[in-house]
Enzyme design. Structure first.
Site, PDB file in Angstrom:
ATOM      1  N   ASP A  50       0.843  -1.195   0.000  1.00 28.33           N
ATOM      2  CA  ASP A  50       0.000   0.000   0.000  1.00 28.33           C
ATOM      3  C   ASP A  50       0.882   1.250   0.000  1.00 28.33           C
ATOM      4  O   ASP A  50       1.391   1.666   1.037  1.00 28.33           O
ATOM      5  CB  ASP A  50      -0.906  -0.019   1.236  1.00 28.33           C
ATOM      6  N   GLU A 130      31.800   9.965   3.736  1.00 32.04           N
ATOM      7  CA  GLU A 130      32.437  10.053   5.056  1.00 32.04           C
ATOM      8  C   GLU A 130      31.375  10.415   6.091  1.00 32.04           C
ATOM      9  O   GLU A 130      31.301  11.558   6.553  1.00 32.04           O
ATOM     10  CB  GLU A 130      33.553  11.100   5.048  1.00 32.04           C
ATOM     11  N   GLU A 132      29.449  10.935   9.546  1.00 31.73           N
ATOM     12  CA  GLU A 132      29.747  11.160  10.956  1.00 31.73           C
ATOM     13  C   GLU A 132      28.479  10.970  11.783  1.00 31.73           C
ATOM     14  O   GLU A 132      27.366  11.135  11.278  1.00 31.73           O
ATOM     15  CB  GLU A 132      30.302  12.575  11.165  1.00 31.73           C
ATOM     16  N   GLU A 187      35.868  11.639  16.094  1.00 32.52           N
ATOM     17  CA  GLU A 187      35.834  12.950  15.437  1.00 32.52           C
ATOM     18  C   GLU A 187      36.108  14.073  16.448  1.00 32.52           C
ATOM     19  O   GLU A 187      36.446  13.825  17.603  1.00 32.52           O
ATOM     20  CB  GLU A 187      34.489  13.153  14.727  1.00 32.52           C
ATOM     21  N   GLU A 194      33.439   8.851  13.150  1.00 33.46           N
ATOM     22  CA  GLU A 194      33.364   8.784  11.688  1.00 33.46           C
ATOM     23  C   GLU A 194      33.844   7.422  11.228  1.00 33.46           C
ATOM     24  O   GLU A 194      34.844   6.897  11.731  1.00 33.46           O
ATOM     25  CB  GLU A 194      34.224   9.878  11.047  1.00 33.46           C
ATOM     26  N   HIS A 243      30.694  14.196   4.105  1.00 37.27           N
ATOM     27  CA  HIS A 243      31.396  14.632   2.905  1.00 37.27           C
ATOM     28  C   HIS A 243      31.283  13.557   1.835  1.00 37.27           C
ATOM     29  O   HIS A 243      31.354  12.360   2.131  1.00 37.27           O
ATOM     30  CB  HIS A 243      32.873  14.898   3.204  1.00 37.27           C
ATOM     31  N   ARG A 314      39.977  24.200   3.774  1.00 35.81           N
ATOM     32  CA  ARG A 314      38.776  23.455   4.149  1.00 35.81           C
ATOM     33  C   ARG A 314      37.587  24.362   4.468  1.00 35.81           C
ATOM     34  O   ARG A 314      36.575  23.878   4.955  1.00 35.81           O
ATOM     35  CB  ARG A 314      39.075  22.543   5.343  1.00 35.81           C
ATOM     36  N   GLU A 331      35.649  16.815  -3.424  1.00 34.98           N
ATOM     37  CA  GLU A 331      35.053  16.522  -2.122  1.00 34.98           C
ATOM     38  C   GLU A 331      34.005  17.593  -1.816  1.00 34.98           C
ATOM     39  O   GLU A 331      34.345  18.751  -1.584  1.00 34.98           O
ATOM     40  CB  GLU A 331      36.118  16.505  -1.027  1.00 34.98           C
ATOM     41  N   ARG A 333      31.440  19.188   0.645  1.00 37.24           N
ATOM     42  CA  ARG A 333      31.529  19.163   2.097  1.00 37.24           C
ATOM     43  C   ARG A 333      30.251  19.572   2.839  1.00 37.24           C
ATOM     44  O   ARG A 333      30.197  19.483   4.061  1.00 37.24           O
ATOM     45  CB  ARG A 333      32.674  20.083   2.540  1.00 37.24           C
TER      46      ARG A 333
END
Length: 442
Positions: A50, A130, A132, A187, A194, A243, A314, A331, A333
């Site tokens: 359903d 990645e 966390e 972390e 992580e 990430h 970063r 990457e 982020r």
């Protein structure tokens, strides 16, 4: 895998129950359990459910839907029912409507559509996540608290890291299920962890992410803890992200790599990145899809706020890791682990493909710390910000036709409706901060 192999394996391993799994539009895993006697019928795509009971699927008058398992997702779960020697397996399913057509509201189908578009250009998308998460104590009733199980920080070791035993159990459980774990560590925040697993094709990675979330929470509970993928459960410490390391391959070669380029990046990599940057504000509604997501996306905690890219820095949205050759990738982020991975990968790929098709050029890399720039400097460099809250992100999505196309009309309309309800519910509540600030002052 094929039908005969699965039936044989289930019999040999004493599998008595099979979970037929899929996600709703919000990325919440759903499951229908069947007995082994019904497995052949399920593999033939003859089981119905359903659909009107699932968030964002269909109305009551359109409710009959088929579950069609992906044989390659067959997996015997490494835990059994108490007081039973039998085992439980799972199959991740595609969803078909009553006319036996792929259901437009299935997040997995949304990703498959964009992957088909990429395949027509010769591309295969690979993704390494990645994720966390936090682990908290529970009270005497088993209710989660906000008391972390340690006070450790980034890369700390036991006895400071008191979550190592649970984290190791998670890794071993995942490995027994076929995950190739690349790293696992504490972390930055207390109680935060992580676990990274190796990149795979996009469908396999999305399937793995939804499986990963179940495994982590199940194993944490065995250790008397509650694991949560909520992006920002505690004010004043780092939040949890996911990430995504993304690359495109063609004929077995990573097309993001160009050994003749000074930085090793191909034009295709730059075009792809430019497409993602162009649509980043709308993509944010999908990859950071909750009210709480935007409590994480604030300056000061290494979470990206600004739409830019760099090689080492970063603080921007996209970073280019140093590895070249087969490992060349971008990457991204800003995604967090509440993201529906099927929809998240679909919109990222759609934006990147537009960049490649139109040969979009990214802005210059930004190697300075953007958090330390004032507004005038950011404006001078053309650095814009991600949305500051869910409402702003959904509004950006409502203006971005390309990202809407990646979702399809069905998912787009129902996703926006669900998210606006979430925002309205959040906005109308009165919170402790307001009581502390205003009750005695006014």
């Amino acid at each position: 895998m094929h039908k005969e192999y699965i039936l044989k394996k289930a019999a040999e391993e004493n599998v008595k129950f099979i979970r037929l799994q899929f996600t709703d539009i919000l990325g919440v895993m759903k499951s229908i359990s069947i007995t082994s006697e019904q497995l052949e019928k399920a593999l033939d795509g003859e089981l119905m459910f359903d659909g009107s009971s699932i968030e964002g699927f269909v109305r009551i008058e359109e409710s009959d839907m088929y579950l069609k398992p992906d044989p390659n997702s067959f997996l015997i779960l490494p835990w059994s029912s108490p007081n039973s020697n039998s085992k439980t397996a799972r199959l991740i399913c595609d969803i078909y409507d009553s006319n036996n057509q792929p259901f437009a509201g299935s997040p997995r189908y949304a990703l498959q559509k964009v992957l088909k578009e990429a395949a027509e250009l010769g591309y295969t998308m690979y993704v390494g996540p990645e994720p966390e998460f936090f682990m908290f104590h529970v009270d005497e009733n088993g209710t989660p608290t906000l008391d972390t199980n340690d006070k450790a920080g980034y890369f700390d070791l036991p006895p400071v890291d008191q979550g190592e035993e649970a984290r190791r159990d998670m890794v071993e459980t995942l490995q027994s299920m076929g995950f190739e774990i690349e790293a696992a560590h504490h972390e930055a925040a207390p109680g935060q962890h992580e676990i990274d697993f190796k990149y795979k094709d996009a469908i396999t990675t999305a399937d793995s992410i939804v499986t990963f979330r179940i495994v982590v929470r199940t194993v944490a509970r065995k250790h008397g803890l509650h694991a949560t993928f909520m992006p920002k459960p505690i004010y004043g410490i780092a939040g949890s992200g996911m990430h995504l390391h993304v690359s495109l391959f063609k004929e077995g070669e990573n097309i993001f790599y160009d050994p003749s380029a000074k930085d090793g990046l191909s034009d295709s990599c730059r075009y792809f990145m430019a497409g993602v940057l162009k649509h980043a504000r709308a993509i944010s509604a999908i990859t950071s899809p909750t009210v709480n997501s935007y409590k994480r996306l604030v300056p000061g905690y290494e979470a990206p706020v600004y739409i830019a890219w760099s090689y080492r820095n970063r603080s921007p949205l996209i970073r280019i890791p140093a590895r070249r050759g087969i490992g060349t990738r971008i990457e991204l982020r800003n995604p967090d682990p509440t993201c529906n991975p099927y929809l998240g990968l679909a919109v990222i790929l759609k934006a990147g493909l537009e960049g490649i098709k139109n040969k979009l050029q990214p802005p210059a890399a930004v190697e300075q710390n953007i958090y330390e720039m004032d507004l005038a400097t950011r404006n001078l460099k053309g650095i814009h910000s991600l949305p500051e809250n869910l409402y702003e992100a959904v509004n950006e999505l409502s203006r971005d036709k390309l990202i809407q196309e990646a979702l399809g009309d069905h998912i787009y309309s129902r996703f926006v409706l669900a998210k606006m309800k979430e925002w309205e519910s959040y906005s109308s509540r009165v919170y402790d901060w307001e009581i502390d600030q205003y009750l005695e002052k006014f």
